[in-house]
Design a protein around this motif. Structure first.
Motif, PDB file in Angstrom:
ATOM      1  N   ARG A 169       0.800  -1.308  -0.015  1.00 22.36           N
ATOM      2  CA  ARG A 169      -0.045   0.074  -0.019  1.00 22.36           C
ATOM      3  C   ARG A 169       0.981   1.248   0.104  1.00 22.36           C
ATOM      4  NH1 ARG A 169      -2.670  -0.666   4.735  1.00 22.36           N
ATOM      5  NH2 ARG A 169      -4.522  -1.695   3.643  1.00 22.36           N
ATOM      6  N   PHE A 170       0.631   2.318  -0.888  1.00 24.26           N
ATOM      7  CA  PHE A 170       1.312   3.347  -0.896  1.00 24.26           C
ATOM      8  C   PHE A 170       0.514   4.623  -1.395  1.00 24.26           C
ATOM      9  CE2 PHE A 170       1.936   1.110  -4.663  1.00 24.26           C
ATOM     10  CZ  PHE A 170       1.861   2.279  -6.013  1.00 24.26           C
ATOM     11  N   THR A 171       0.839   5.759  -1.327  1.00 26.37           N
ATOM     12  CA  THR A 171       0.395   7.115  -1.777  1.00 26.37           C
ATOM     13  C   THR A 171       0.936   7.618  -2.983  1.00 26.37           C
ATOM     14  OG1 THR A 171      -0.118   7.675   0.721  1.00 26.37           O
ATOM     15  CG2 THR A 171      -0.417   9.331  -0.809  1.00 26.37           C
ATOM     16  N   LEU A 172       0.033   8.052  -4.119  1.00 22.68           N
ATOM     17  CA  LEU A 172       0.423   8.418  -5.102  1.00 22.68           C
ATOM     18  C   LEU A 172       0.177   9.678  -5.263  1.00 22.68           C
ATOM     19  CD1 LEU A 172       1.807   8.037  -8.174  1.00 22.68           C
ATOM     20  CD2 LEU A 172      -0.715   7.277  -8.881  1.00 22.68           C
ATOM     21  N   LEU A 173       1.102  10.688  -5.499  1.00 21.97           N
ATOM     22  CA  LEU A 173       0.584  12.091  -5.413  1.00 21.97           C
ATOM     23  C   LEU A 173       0.367  12.585  -6.808  1.00 21.97           C
ATOM     24  CD1 LEU A 173       3.270  13.740  -3.071  1.00 21.97           C
ATOM     25  CD2 LEU A 173       0.993  12.573  -2.537  1.00 21.97           C
ATOM     26  N   SER A 174      -0.468  13.501  -7.056  1.00 21.22           N
ATOM     27  CA  SER A 174      -0.585  14.076  -8.592  1.00 21.22           C
ATOM     28  C   SER A 174      -1.155  15.642  -8.517  1.00 21.22           C
ATOM     29  CB  SER A 174      -1.713  13.340  -9.329  1.00 21.22           C
ATOM     30  OG  SER A 174      -2.849  13.705  -9.016  1.00 21.22           O
ATOM     31  N   THR A 175      -0.961  16.223  -9.553  1.00 20.79           N
ATOM     32  CA  THR A 175      -1.515  17.838  -9.543  1.00 20.79           C
ATOM     33  C   THR A 175      -3.203  17.588  -9.302  1.00 20.79           C
ATOM     34  OG1 THR A 175      -1.493  17.973 -11.663  1.00 20.79           O
ATOM     35  CG2 THR A 175       0.369  18.865 -10.453  1.00 20.79           C
ATOM     36  N   ASP A 176      -3.940  18.626  -9.064  1.00 19.17           N
ATOM     37  CA  ASP A 176      -5.160  18.500  -9.121  1.00 19.17           C
ATOM     38  C   ASP A 176      -5.934  18.756 -10.175  1.00 19.17           C
ATOM     39  OD1 ASP A 176      -4.760  21.371  -9.131  1.00 19.17           O
ATOM     40  OD2 ASP A 176      -5.541  21.802  -6.919  1.00 19.17           O
ATOM     41  N   ASN A 177      -5.376  19.132 -11.315  1.00 21.10           N
ATOM     42  CA  ASN A 177      -6.077  19.263 -12.709  1.00 21.10           C
ATOM     43  C   ASN A 177      -6.851  17.783 -13.064  1.00 21.10           C
ATOM     44  OD1 ASN A 177      -4.682  17.671 -14.938  1.00 21.10           O
ATOM     45  ND2 ASN A 177      -3.074  19.125 -14.205  1.00 21.10           N
ATOM     46  N   SER A 178      -7.876  17.877 -13.910  1.00 24.53           N
ATOM     47  CA  SER A 178      -9.025  16.938 -13.793  1.00 24.53           C
ATOM     48  C   SER A 178      -7.888  15.967 -14.722  1.00 24.53           C
ATOM     49  CB  SER A 178      -9.810  17.608 -14.751  1.00 24.53           C
ATOM     50  OG  SER A 178      -9.696  18.078 -16.121  1.00 24.53           O
ATOM     51  N   LEU A 179      -7.399  16.168 -15.826  1.00 21.74           N
ATOM     52  CA  LEU A 179      -6.732  14.921 -16.534  1.00 21.74           C
ATOM     53  C   LEU A 179      -5.624  14.205 -15.734  1.00 21.74           C
ATOM     54  CD1 LEU A 179      -6.020  13.647 -19.087  1.00 21.74           C
ATOM     55  CD2 LEU A 179      -4.262  15.298 -19.616  1.00 21.74           C
ATOM     56  N   ASN A 180      -4.828  15.145 -14.952  1.00 17.42           N
ATOM     57  CA  ASN A 180      -3.696  14.195 -14.173  1.00 17.42           C
ATOM     58  C   ASN A 180      -4.607  13.345 -12.983  1.00 17.42           C
ATOM     59  OD1 ASN A 180      -1.845  15.544 -15.471  1.00 17.42           O
ATOM     60  ND2 ASN A 180      -0.826  16.483 -13.894  1.00 17.42           N
ATOM     61  N   ARG A 181      -5.662  13.966 -12.669  1.00 14.47           N
ATOM     62  CA  ARG A 181      -6.385  13.278 -11.691  1.00 14.47           C
ATOM     63  C   ARG A 181      -6.950  11.875 -12.139  1.00 14.47           C
ATOM     64  NH1 ARG A 181      -8.707  18.056  -9.867  1.00 14.47           N
ATOM     65  NH2 ARG A 181     -10.732  17.424 -11.030  1.00 14.47           N
ATOM     66  N   ALA A 182      -7.563  12.145 -13.482  1.00 13.14           N
ATOM     67  CA  ALA A 182      -7.939  10.807 -14.169  1.00 13.14           C
ATOM     68  C   ALA A 182      -7.253   9.659 -14.450  1.00 13.14           C
ATOM     69  CB  ALA A 182      -8.683  11.346 -15.380  1.00 13.14           C
ATOM     70  N   VAL A 183      -5.653  10.336 -14.614  1.00 15.47           N
ATOM     71  CA  VAL A 183      -4.516   9.284 -15.065  1.00 15.47           C
ATOM     72  C   VAL A 183      -4.365   8.577 -13.730  1.00 15.47           C
ATOM     73  CG1 VAL A 183      -2.108   9.145 -15.760  1.00 15.47           C
ATOM     74  CG2 VAL A 183      -3.724  10.692 -16.936  1.00 15.47           C
ATOM     75  N   ALA A 184      -4.316   9.275 -12.767  1.00 16.23           N
ATOM     76  CA  ALA A 184      -3.804   8.752 -11.411  1.00 16.23           C
ATOM     77  C   ALA A 184      -4.990   7.781 -10.940  1.00 16.23           C
ATOM     78  CB  ALA A 184      -3.865   9.552 -10.276  1.00 16.23           C
ATOM     79  N   GLU A 185      -6.145   8.187 -11.279  1.00 17.41           N
ATOM     80  CA  GLU A 185      -7.392   7.268 -10.702  1.00 17.41           C
ATOM     81  C   GLU A 185      -7.268   5.854 -11.632  1.00 17.41           C
ATOM     82  OE1 GLU A 185     -10.628   9.495 -11.315  1.00 17.41           O
ATOM     83  OE2 GLU A 185     -10.308  10.584  -9.634  1.00 17.41           O
ATOM     84  N   MET A 186      -6.984   5.957 -13.066  1.00 11.77           N
ATOM     85  CA  MET A 186      -6.647   4.665 -13.975  1.00 11.77           C
ATOM     86  C   MET A 186      -5.744   3.917 -13.595  1.00 11.77           C
ATOM     87  SD  MET A 186      -6.692   4.327 -18.086  1.00 11.77           S
ATOM     88  CE  MET A 186      -8.611   4.847 -18.216  1.00 11.77           C
ATOM     89  N   VAL A 187      -4.390   4.434 -13.041  1.00  6.79           N
ATOM     90  CA  VAL A 187      -3.277   3.855 -12.544  1.00  6.79           C
ATOM     91  C   VAL A 187      -3.870   3.101 -11.311  1.00  6.79           C
ATOM     92  CG1 VAL A 187      -1.103   4.064 -11.330  1.00  6.79           C
ATOM     93  CG2 VAL A 187      -1.501   5.283 -13.583  1.00  6.79           C
ATOM     94  N   GLN A 188      -4.464   3.634 -10.390  1.00  7.03           N
ATOM     95  CA  GLN A 188      -4.766   3.072  -9.268  1.00  7.03           C
ATOM     96  C   GLN A 188      -5.803   1.776  -9.507  1.00  7.03           C
ATOM     97  OE1 GLN A 188      -8.213   5.056  -7.226  1.00  7.03           O
ATOM     98  NE2 GLN A 188      -7.298   4.893  -5.196  1.00  7.03           N
ATOM     99  N   ALA A 189      -6.702   2.004 -10.270  1.00  3.81           N
ATOM    100  CA  ALA A 189      -7.607   0.744 -10.853  1.00  3.81           C
ATOM    101  C   ALA A 189      -6.668  -0.556 -11.400  1.00  3.81           C
ATOM    102  CB  ALA A 189      -8.615   1.296 -11.448  1.00  3.81           C
ATOM    103  N   GLN A 190      -5.816  -0.055 -12.265  1.00  2.00           N
ATOM    104  CA  GLN A 190      -4.893  -1.052 -12.762  1.00  2.00           C
ATOM    105  C   GLN A 190      -4.034  -1.818 -11.928  1.00  2.00           C
ATOM    106  OE1 GLN A 190      -3.144   1.108 -16.096  1.00  2.00           O
ATOM    107  NE2 GLN A 190      -4.662   1.060 -17.303  1.00  2.00           N
ATOM    108  N   LEU A 191      -3.163  -0.862 -10.814  1.00  2.00           N
ATOM    109  CA  LEU A 191      -2.555  -1.597  -9.924  1.00  2.00           C
ATOM    110  C   LEU A 191      -3.452  -2.571  -8.926  1.00  2.00           C
ATOM    111  CD1 LEU A 191       0.163   0.963  -9.329  1.00  2.00           C
ATOM    112  CD2 LEU A 191       0.060  -0.732 -10.916  1.00  2.00           C
ATOM    113  N   ARG A 192      -4.440  -2.165  -8.634  1.00  2.00           N
ATOM    114  CA  ARG A 192      -5.338  -2.900  -7.920  1.00  2.00           C
ATOM    115  C   ARG A 192      -5.600  -4.368  -8.303  1.00  2.00           C
ATOM    116  NH1 ARG A 192      -6.615  -4.947  -4.032  1.00  2.00           N
ATOM    117  NH2 ARG A 192      -7.990  -4.411  -2.379  1.00  2.00           N
TER     118      ARG A 192
END
Length: 540
Positions: free
Chosen positions: A379-402
């Motif tokens: 388990r770890f924390t992934l930081l990203s900027t708060d613009n909508s595209l970067n948030r969406a990329v981080a969310e997709m990475v989160q789902a793929q790594l799960r």
């Protein structure tokens, strides 16, 4: 993202927006209405405020472009083929492979009327090389330049620390005025009041800055005709508009003339709009996930490699970038002559990723889908900027790594806040980007990946990468003036990065921007969105 919850509210919001825009433009002096020189006021929408306008301490792409193309005069510039051409330095002479002597123009002045001199250039160089300044110029542009020596009133010699490739590219930076900054300590430079009221030397002059609202620039009437003369617009207004839907509404209703950057999911709203011009070109920005190589579990190359293989980068490009990007394997852009095309990117393979994690001792012992090792969860924390595209990329990475048994906790934050945490090495993993600021191929890996910068406070090697084999390959690439040797070195660098995955290189995002047809003189290419800003003007 929906701006309003129903059509009636959306219509009312647009109407109010038009009224607000009209009042705002009136306060700015209008946009389409010509003023004294007929250039009008050109309004550019940008997503976030600038942190400070100082050539020595700036940290982001668009601030750098405003510095190099609008407010200051760099020693060199680039032509459309990315070849070095004279600018503040009207000529130069390479002294074999030991250094270079520049001859400066004598007709460039600071905006307070003082001449730009070799003393300013040497002062800027010395300041940038001072570690206390934490300057990107010093750490990224000038690591292979040892010292500067004034020859006479118009000539300055730079001595190289060692022979290296693309030496002239070291000097795509602008001097700052010694007479205004000589009493500021290097460690205090990033907080100097000058950064909010910069005195430059370029085709625009600073006029006004309202934090998180707008920055206003006006033409410099004394800018030399040989360098293009004063800016064409009567005023350039940078409006800070964080929300992409709001920005697009402002563009369509005339409150903004240029939208930088356009998000990929907004392309359908622009492509068939005859009132707008779309710009799409291969950018200089590579996006990556930086693993903290000094923090478990990312001390293990097997874990880094497994997580990289679990991320479907092409899916992210297709779904979130509308295909406007290319999978990255290193810091070498896909269309660059030195791109090692015979080295394939690390594959997307979730089965192999899970096998690597199993072999490294990470197992799901209780069947809850989350892997553990030594009693600690993956388990770890992934930081990203708060613009909508970067948030969406981080969310997709989160789902793929799960899917491979890793739990990713997301934290989105404002860019400058993220940067501070990243610089301080206070992170597990971070989704961020790197811009090839000076088009020098060795600069990015030297800054991001060489162990000599791993423990340097404020350096760009924020993931604390320390791989001796990679160091040797970077050192070879940085001095390779022979194309065959350079190609071999870059291939080796890419192979090592593929194997070790100290960073997961995600993609090169095409630069997307929009300009209203009412704005003339706008061209954009790999040099940046603002590369033609002195020519921008209102006209039909």
């Amino acid at each position: 993202m929906r701006v309003m919850s129903d059509r009636q509210r959306a219509t009312r919001g647009i109407s109010v927006g038009i009224v607000t825009t009209t009042l705002w433009l009136a306060a700015c002096g209008g946009t389409d209405r010509p003023s004294s020189n007929g250039g009008g006021t050109v309004v550019v929408g940008i997503r976030s405020d600038l942190a400070g306008i100082n050539p020595v301490t700036y940290t982001d792409q668009y601030t750098g472009e405003i510095i190099n193309y609008a407010l200051f005069t760099p020693l060199i510039q680039y032509d459309e083929n990315l070849k070095v051409k004279p600018h503040l330095a009207e000529s130069w002479e390479l002294t074999a492979d030991t250094g270079v002597v520049f001859k400066l123009r004598n007709d460039v002045k600071w905006h307070d009327g003082q001449p730009v001199t070799v003393d300013d250039v040497k002062f800027t160089f010395d300041l940038a090389k001072d570690p206390a300044a934490a300057s990107g110029i010093g750490s990224v542009f000038l690591p292979e330049v040892d010292r500067a020596e004034i020859v006479d009133s118009t000539h300055i010699r730079f001595h190289f620390a060692r022979p290296h490739a693309q030496a002239l590219e070291d000097f795509w930076w602008a001097p700052v005025p010694k007479h205004l900054l000589q009493n500021v300590a290097a460690a205090e430079l990033k907080n100097a009041p000058y950064n909010r009221q910069p005195v430059g030397s370029g085709p625009f002059k600073f006029s006004e800055w309202q934090a998180n609202q707008r920055i206003v620039l006006v033409p410099n009437p004394d800018y030399p005709a040989a360098l293009g003369g004063p800016a064409a617009a009567d005023r350039l207004v940078l409006r800070i508009i964080p929300e992409a839907p709001t920005m697009l509404t402002e563009l369509k209703t005339g409150g903004v003339h240029v939208d930088i950057p356009l998000l990929p999911d907004q392309l359908p709203q622009i492509k068939n709009d005859q009132t707008q011009r779309l710009f799409s070109f291969q950018g200089r920005t590579v996006y990556y996930i930086g693993w903290n190589n000094q923090r478990a579990p990312f001390t293990s190359a097997a874990v880094r490699r497994a997580l990289s293989m679990a991320v479907n980068r092409q899916e992210i490009i297709d779904v979130l970038l509308s295909g406007e990007g290319a999978v990255a394997t290193s810091t070498v852009p896909p269309k660059h002559p030195l791109y090692p095309g015979d080295v394939q990117p690390i594959p997307f393979d979730q089965q192999q990723a899970m096998q690597l994690l199993e072999q490294d001792g990470w197992r799901d012992a209780n069947g809850d889908g989350l892997r553990e090792k030594g009693g600690k969860p993956l388990r770890f924390t992934l930081l990203s900027t708060d613009n909508s595209l970067n948030r969406a990329v981080a969310e997709m990475v989160q789902a793929q790594l799960r899917k491979v048994g890793a739990e990713v906790q997301l934290r989105a934050m404002e860019f400058q806040t993220l940067r501070t945490q990243h610089v301080n090495r206070d992170f597990d993993a971070v989704f961020t980007s790197w811009v090839l600021d000076n088009f020098q191929m060795a600069a990015a890996p030297m800054a991001l990946l060489h162990s000599k910068n791993a423990a340097v406070k404020g350096s760009a090697n924020r993931s604390s990468v320390a791989l001796p084999e990679l160091d040797r390959a970077i050192d070879q690439a940085s001095v390779a003036t022979d194309e065959a040797q350079a190609r071999a070195a870059w291939k080796q660098i890419t192979e090592i990065l593929n194997r070790e995955q100290p960073l997961t290189f995600m993609y090169w995002l095409n630069e997307l921007a929009v300009a209203s047809q009412t704005v003339q003189g706008v061209t954009m290419d790999a040099r940046g969105e603002f590369m033609s800003v002195p020519q921008w003007r209102i006209g039909r």
